[in-house]
Structure formats: C-alpha cells, structure tokens
Design an enzyme around this catalytic site. Structure first.
Site, mmCIF file in Angstrom:
data_model
loop_
_atom_site.group_PDB
_atom_site.id
_atom_site.type_symbol
_atom_site.label_atom_id
_atom_site.label_comp_id
_atom_site.label_asym_id
_atom_site.label_seq_id
_atom_site.Cartn_x
_atom_site.Cartn_y
_atom_site.Cartn_z
ATOM 1 N N GLU A 69 0.825 -1.205 0.000
ATOM 2 C CA GLU A 69 0.000 0.000 0.000
ATOM 3 C C GLU A 69 0.859 1.255 0.000
ATOM 4 O O GLU A 69 0.568 2.228 -0.720
ATOM 5 C CB GLU A 69 -0.931 0.002 1.220
ATOM 6 C CG GLU A 69 -1.894 -1.164 1.255
ATOM 7 C CD GLU A 69 -1.353 -2.372 2.025
ATOM 8 O OE1 GLU A 69 -2.160 -3.102 2.609
ATOM 9 O OE2 GLU A 69 -0.116 -2.574 2.038
ATOM 10 N N ARG A 227 20.704 -20.183 -7.861
ATOM 11 C CA ARG A 227 21.684 -19.717 -8.844
ATOM 12 C C ARG A 227 21.118 -19.585 -10.251
ATOM 13 O O ARG A 227 21.532 -18.700 -10.996
ATOM 14 C CB ARG A 227 22.872 -20.700 -8.921
ATOM 15 C CG ARG A 227 23.598 -20.908 -7.618
ATOM 16 C CD ARG A 227 24.823 -21.790 -7.798
ATOM 17 N NE ARG A 227 24.520 -23.090 -8.395
ATOM 18 C CZ ARG A 227 24.030 -24.119 -7.715
ATOM 19 N NH1 ARG A 227 23.757 -24.005 -6.428
ATOM 20 N NH2 ARG A 227 23.801 -25.281 -8.324
#
Length: 381
Positions: A69, A227
């Site tokens: 928000e 990775r």
C-alpha cells in the site's frame, strides 16, 4: 503438452471469474515479492483514482521496507495523482499494527481513499479483521473480492506459519519413471533435464529456507542456494545432522546466506568447527537420539520461515513423510528407467495397500523433457 488438473502452479494461476481485472493486476504485482519480502507476506496493491484511471501500484519490498500500500501511494505521489476518493485493490488485508513500518490502514485513512477492496483476510492474529475495522471506522467502504484463494496460495507459507505455527513444507525430488532418485551408489546428477533444474531453482527462490540431511551433504556436497534464476535474497540453508557430522569444508556452509544445523548430540569440537564456518548449531533431540523434526519446524517458524523447501535423501524424506510433516510434494519425473537404485523415500514396508500414504495431484505440467508433479496429502473422506 501441458495438463493442469487444478490451479496451484508455482507463481501464477487462473483466477476465479469473479475476480476483477484490477485485482488480477494486484495479484500479479504480489508475485513480484517472491524471493524478496520474506518473512512478510507477498502483497500487491493497485489504486484507481476517482476518475477511474490508474493512480498508483506497488508490491511489498524487503523486510523492513515499504509494504504494498505504501509503495502504491508513493507511486501515485510520483505521478502527481490525488488519491482522495480513490479505490484501493489490495491482495491482503492492510496491516493495523506497528512493526518495522507504520500501519498501512492508517496510511490509507490519511490519504483520504474512499474504498478498499481486499482479496484475503490477514491470518496474522495481530491484524486479522482489525485492518478492515480501522478502515471502516474512518468511513472507508471495505469490500472482500474474489482472488482470496489465489492470494492464499501465493502466501501459503505465511498462512501456515500464522495458523499452525510451522512453515509450509514442500518436499522436492527428481526421479526416473521407475521411481529412482539416485543410482545404487548415490549418483543423482543429473536424472532430469536442465529445464527441470532451472524450474527447481525457482521453487528454491520461493522458500524462506532450504532443508537437507547430513547424508546428502556428505555424498553430494550441494550448495543448495539459488543460482539458476535471479533472486534478491538467498534462503537460509538448514541441515539435519544428529551427530554434527557435517564436514567443515562442505559447500553448503559457504556464503552467500546463513546456515542452521540441527543436531541431537553435542560435540564441542565439531560444534566449534562448524561455528567457525559461520553455522548456527541448534540442539533439538528427540527421545531416540535423533533430531526432533516437529520441534525443528516450530523453531524455524519462530525464526520467520514461511516456506521450507526440502531437498534430501530417502532417509530424511521418509522421516518427514512418516511424521506427517510434508504439506506438498514437488516431483520431477524424467522419461528414463534406471533399474535398481535409491528411491524417493525409504518408508517402512506396509502390509496392506490401504496403509499407503495417499496424495492428490494438484498440478501436472511438462517442463522441458520432464514432468513436474505437484501433490498434496489426500484428506480423509
């Protein structure tokens, strides 16, 4: 070829027909918080101005950073848009308590918005219902929109931690058509395709922590980091090691990220060697001299772990399954036959088929040359 049996894929899913296009956009924004916001939930927010045009949008940032928000309000300010009288679409109930950031409900009240549409009630007992009540007390209309199921799935680990006091445990395995996870000598690299391995790293990215056993550490020497896909953070790596037998030179102990080793028997020398490599040792023995796995999950929840991603051998997998701690199976099936070898889990033999652990498919999809299966324990009739 792709077959989806129900809609619980990893990062997105088909939304209910009653979900508005704006809430769909908010849910898509929430998915961008995967690998970023833990231990906070993944939340997206879209603000539509009183004129019906986009005013601002955002998603939850890293822990201690702005919530969805606040990001949407900042975006509206950067656009020079007045949000007074606006409608806010948010995928989780705005928070009402002071944590690392001020309450989002207060920020929306101060901004003068007229209406807030929420997909899912916050399971956090510090918030649940209170955020909506604070908005209504300020004269803001509150509505509950379709998309709650989708928001819950995206935050399944956060919901689990709040409601059950333990992470959502997803057990990942790669197997052959005949159910072998490794050859008889333990060789398992690589049963599945590169596409499946990359997809597996996307699931690691989802997790707060990645779990394995000391047997896997000693035989495979895995890193268990993320990775093959981009990620803003690395999950905590967790090793179940009853007698502190993890080699101090094991790759799992190397940066990046932190490492927890759960043990049942203390040994000052071995403990010091692992601590010198940056690992934290936690002693949680059960009456049989093994690690208390249920207590371990409780400890991980207290540390803010939402989703726990297990990549272990057949012994630890069997222990987790037998203890009823596995919430979901993530299984990649390669189109090859290996013959004799090691299985997904070395479960104790059963006398009747009715005693088998039952699962229900939630998703079946092709990933490269392999199949990705998602299954959850079948509920009693």
């Amino acid at each position: 070829m792709s077959e989806t049996i129900t809609t619980t894929p990893p990062m997105s899913a088909t939304l209910p027909s009653d979900t508005s296009g704006t809430m769909r956009e908010a849910l898509a924004l929430a998915a961008h918080a995967v690998g970023l916001s833990d231990p906070n939930p993944r939340v997206g927010c879209v603000i539509v101005g009183a004129n019906g045009r986009l005013a601002g949008r955002g998603h939850t940032q890293e822990a201690g950073g702005a919530h969805a928000e606040a990001m949407a309000l900042r975006d509206a300010a950067a656009r020079g848009v007045d949000v007074r009288g606006a409608t806010v679409y948010v995928t989780l109930e705005p928070c009402s308590h002071h944590g690392r950031t001020p309450p989002c409900a207060d920020a929306l009240v101060a901004a003068g918005v007229a209406r807030v549409v929420i997909a899912l009630r916050d399971p956090n007992p510090l918030v649940s219902g209170r955020g909506a009540a604070r908005l209504e007390a300020a004269g803001i209309a509150v509505e509950w929109d379709g998309g709650g199921t989708e928001s819950r799935e995206l935050n399944i680990g956060f919901v689990s931690r709040m409601e059950r006091g333990r992470p959502w445990l997803r057990l990942k395995a790669a197997v052959s058509l005949d159910g072998r996870a490794a050859l008889a000598d333990g060789t398992s690299q690589w049963i599945t395709s590169e596409a499946a391995r990359t997809d597996g790293h996307a699931w690691r990215k989802r997790a707060s922590a990645v779990l394995t056993g000391v047997g896997t550490v000693r035989e495979d020497d895995p890193r268990l980091d993320v990775r093959l896909v981009a990620s803003a953070r690395q999950p905590v790596r967790v090793v179940v090691d009853s007698r502190l037998e993890t080699p101090p030179g094991a790759r799992i102990l190397a940066p990046p990220g932190s490492v927890l080793v759960y043990a049942a028997v203390d040994d000052a020398g071995r403990r010091q060697a692992l601590e010198d490599q940056g690992a934290e040792i936690v002693l949680l023995p059960n009456p049989t001299g093994k690690v208390d796995l249920a207590a371990m999950l409780g400890d991980l929840a207290r540390r803010g772990v939402n989703e726990l991603h297990a990549e272990a051998g057949e012994k630890l997998n069997a222990s987790l399954l037998a203890a009823g701690l596995v919430d979901e199976l993530l299984v990649y099936v390669a189109p090859r036959l290996l013959g004799s070898g090691r299985g997904l889990a070395s479960l104790a033999p059963i006398a009747r088929l009715e005693e088998a652990l039952g699962f229900a498919f939630t998703s079946v999809e092709r990933v490269g040359a392999d199949l990705r299966l998602l299954l959850r324990p079948r509920l009693p009739a």
